[in-house]
Scaffold this motif. Structure first.
Motif, short mmCIF file in Angstrom:
data_model
loop_
_atom_site.label_atom_id
_atom_site.label_comp_id
_atom_site.label_asym_id
_atom_site.label_seq_id
_atom_site.Cartn_x
_atom_site.Cartn_y
_atom_site.Cartn_z
N HIS A 106 0.80 -1.24 0.00
CA HIS A 106 0.00 0.00 0.00
C HIS A 106 0.83 1.29 0.00
O HIS A 106 0.33 2.36 0.38
N ARG B 60 0.30 6.54 3.67
CA ARG B 60 -0.37 6.38 4.97
C ARG B 60 0.61 6.44 6.13
O ARG B 60 0.18 6.54 7.29
N HIS C 20 -8.57 3.34 1.91
CA HIS C 20 -8.78 2.09 2.63
C HIS C 20 -9.78 2.33 3.79
O HIS C 20 -9.41 2.19 4.97
N LYS D 168 -8.42 -12.01 -3.78
CA LYS D 168 -7.06 -12.10 -3.26
C LYS D 168 -6.91 -13.19 -2.20
O LYS D 168 -5.83 -13.38 -1.66
N ASP E 246 -11.28 -10.72 1.05
CA ASP E 246 -10.28 -9.82 0.45
C ASP E 246 -10.47 -9.89 -1.06
O ASP E 246 -9.90 -10.75 -1.73
N GLU F 89 -13.48 -0.19 0.14
CA GLU F 89 -12.44 0.74 -0.32
C GLU F 89 -12.75 1.21 -1.74
O GLU F 89 -13.04 0.40 -2.61
O1 LIG Z 1 -2.45 -4.83 6.61
P1 LIG Z 1 -2.56 -3.71 5.60
O2 LIG Z 1 -1.28 -3.40 4.93
O3 LIG Z 1 -3.25 -2.51 6.17
O4 LIG Z 1 -3.49 -4.27 4.47
C1 LIG Z 1 -4.73 -4.75 4.80
C2 LIG Z 1 -5.45 -5.29 3.59
O5 LIG Z 1 -5.80 -4.23 2.74
C3 LIG Z 1 -6.65 -4.59 1.69
O6 LIG Z 1 -6.94 -3.46 0.95
C4 LIG Z 1 -5.97 -5.59 0.81
O7 LIG Z 1 -6.83 -5.99 -0.23
C5 LIG Z 1 -5.52 -6.78 1.63
O8 LIG Z 1 -4.82 -7.70 0.82
C6 LIG Z 1 -4.67 -6.34 2.81
O9 LIG Z 1 -4.36 -7.42 3.62
#
Ligand SMILES: O=P(O)(O)OC[C@H]1O[C@@H](O)[C@H](O)[C@@H](O)[C@@H]1O
Length: 223
Positions: free
Chosen positions: A28, A32, A102, A125, A149, A199
């Protein structure tokens, strides 16, 4: 009315930029994890309006060697939140990125469902985020019976979230072409029952030439 889930460990509306993971960069991206500065704040007819700014710095340059500006405008209303993200290429060479908001919604996971995604092409996913399985959403209402997911490509500009707590939240967007549903289930045992992530995303890469900008808007409202 608080519709966004907030927790000391996770929650809010983290920005996935310049990558919606997984990919070559850290999951990501970096936006953030960085401090955004307040560029402007005003009161428009009683509604707070704030514009946040993020620019490249040593931390981002180490992962993605481009000069950029991200502006995130937020308008708060008693029954809605509007956001506008604008990415500008301030470099002298082109770059490309993917992105997502997110958004964590406060919910009762067993009662929550999302309406409006039927017919979308999906990239599931689960079980392997690096090799998502292609499919098509057949359900009128997508629920969260366990780990979820899943990417929805070319999602509609409006979807509705029943948060399982008695509220219907309308999620509108302009230019966020895709959507992602996520609930970590037992991977976040302490809190997964209290939220779902719906999201707004841009999964296919956006390419920006120098001085070009890309803007996407989101409008969350509660009935
Ligand atoms: O743990 P993070 O980096 O905040 O990501 C959380 C999830 O975010 C989602 O947007 C993804 O599709 C997932 O695959 C991921 O596990």
């Amino acid at each position: 009315m608080l519709i966004i889930y907030l927790h000391w460990d996770s929650g809010g509306v983290p920005h996935c930029f310049p990558q919606f993971g997984p990919g070559p960069m850290q999951q990501h991206g970096f936006a953030r994890n960085m401090d955004w500065s307040i560029l402007d704040s005003e009161n428009v007819e009683g509604n707070p309006v704030i514009t946040l700014e993020l620019k490249d710095g040593p931390y981002s340059r180490a992962m993605w060697d481009f000069s950029f500006q991200a502006l995130f405008k937020v308008i708060l209303n008693t029954k809605s939140i509007s956001t506008e993200l604008t990415i500008t290429n301030t470099d002298n060479k082109p770059f490309s990125f993917s992105s997502a908001l997110h958004t964590y919604f406060r919910a009762s996971v067993t009662g929550a469902s999302v309406k409006g995604l039927k017919g979308c092409k999906t990239l599931n996913k689960d079980p392997d985020p690096k090799n998502p399985m292609e499919g098509k959403e057949e359900r009128d209402r997508v629920t969260f019976p366990g780990f979820v997911d899943c990417i929805y490509l070319d999602a509609p500009s409006v979807v509705h979230l029943d948060n399982g707590l008695g509220d219907t939240i309308t999620i509108r967007n302009t230019n966020w072409s895709d959507a992602v549903l996520w609930n970590p289930h037992m991977q976040m045992e302490a809190c997964y029952k209290d939220f779902v992530c719906v999201e707004n995303a841009k999964i296919g890469k956006v390419q920006l030439e120098p001085e070009q900008s890309w803007t996407a808007k989101q409008h969350l409202s509660i009935n």
